[in-house]
Scaffold this motif. Structure first.
Motif, mmCIF file in Angstrom:
data_model
loop_
_atom_site.group_PDB
_atom_site.id
_atom_site.type_symbol
_atom_site.label_atom_id
_atom_site.label_comp_id
_atom_site.label_asym_id
_atom_site.label_seq_id
_atom_site.Cartn_x
_atom_site.Cartn_y
_atom_site.Cartn_z
ATOM 1 N N GLN A 19 0.952 -1.369 -0.075
ATOM 2 C CA GLN A 19 -0.109 0.075 0.046
ATOM 3 C C GLN A 19 0.731 1.186 0.123
ATOM 4 O O GLN A 19 0.528 2.289 -0.748
ATOM 5 N N ALA A 20 1.854 1.176 0.740
ATOM 6 C CA ALA A 20 2.772 2.312 0.898
ATOM 7 C C ALA A 20 3.524 2.603 -0.513
ATOM 8 O O ALA A 20 3.708 3.666 -0.764
ATOM 9 N N GLN A 21 3.854 1.620 -0.954
ATOM 10 C CA GLN A 21 4.506 1.595 -2.532
ATOM 11 C C GLN A 21 3.464 2.186 -3.413
ATOM 12 O O GLN A 21 3.846 3.248 -4.242
ATOM 13 N N ARG A 22 2.281 1.915 -3.461
ATOM 14 C CA ARG A 22 1.284 2.553 -4.262
ATOM 15 C C ARG A 22 1.074 3.905 -4.063
ATOM 16 O O ARG A 22 0.831 4.759 -4.818
ATOM 17 N N ILE A 23 1.040 4.390 -2.925
ATOM 18 C CA ILE A 23 0.929 6.003 -2.435
ATOM 19 C C ILE A 23 2.048 6.567 -2.994
ATOM 20 O O ILE A 23 1.971 7.492 -3.502
ATOM 21 N N VAL A 24 3.285 6.243 -2.522
ATOM 22 C CA VAL A 24 4.625 7.001 -2.994
ATOM 23 C C VAL A 24 4.662 6.734 -4.540
ATOM 24 O O VAL A 24 5.015 7.901 -5.109
ATOM 25 N N GLU A 25 4.301 5.937 -5.302
ATOM 26 C CA GLU A 25 4.023 5.985 -6.686
ATOM 27 C C GLU A 25 3.184 6.934 -7.253
ATOM 28 O O GLU A 25 3.394 7.588 -8.248
ATOM 29 N N GLN A 26 2.025 6.946 -6.622
ATOM 30 C CA GLN A 26 0.814 7.900 -7.094
ATOM 31 C C GLN A 26 1.439 9.295 -6.640
ATOM 32 O O GLN A 26 1.198 10.137 -7.481
ATOM 33 N N ASN A 27 2.091 9.627 -5.530
ATOM 34 C CA ASN A 27 2.337 10.865 -5.475
ATOM 35 C C ASN A 27 3.560 11.348 -6.320
ATOM 36 O O ASN A 27 3.726 12.515 -6.654
ATOM 37 N N ALA A 28 4.409 10.534 -6.649
ATOM 38 C CA ALA A 28 5.494 10.802 -7.504
ATOM 39 C C ALA A 28 4.981 11.110 -8.923
ATOM 40 O O ALA A 28 5.278 11.992 -9.671
ATOM 41 N N HIS A 29 4.013 10.390 -9.385
ATOM 42 C CA HIS A 29 3.303 10.535 -10.600
ATOM 43 C C HIS A 29 2.617 11.943 -10.332
ATOM 44 O O HIS A 29 2.729 12.604 -11.616
ATOM 45 N N MET A 30 1.970 12.103 -9.489
ATOM 46 C CA MET A 30 1.011 13.502 -9.467
ATOM 47 C C MET A 30 2.101 14.608 -9.335
ATOM 48 O O MET A 30 1.865 15.551 -10.148
ATOM 49 N N GLN A 31 3.216 14.547 -8.585
ATOM 50 C CA GLN A 31 4.277 15.562 -8.969
ATOM 51 C C GLN A 31 4.757 15.745 -10.279
ATOM 52 O O GLN A 31 5.024 16.890 -10.492
#
Length: 66
Positions: A19-31
């Protein structure tokens, strides 16, 4: 997510890390999308672990009080 109260500690930690990996990847994508940069910032294991540690107290409390 389906409820499964028979998960052991390793399975719970694995789920938190996923779950943490998905959150970090999504945040990186949004950034990446909002910054206009041409290069994607890599996701590090340190970032994933930090987010997993932030998720852990909420998860621990859930399983403690369920």
């Amino acid at each position: 997510m389906s409820e499964n109260n028979n998960r052991n500690g390793y399975e719970i930690r694995q789920g938190l890390l996923q779950q943490a990996q998905r959150i970090v990847e999504q945040n990186a994508h949004m950034q990446f999308e909002t910054s206009g940069k041409k290069n994607w910032s890599p996701v590090t294991s340190e970032q994933v672990i930090k987010v997993a540690e932030e998720l852990n107290p909420a998860t621990s409390n859930y399983f403690y009080f369920s």
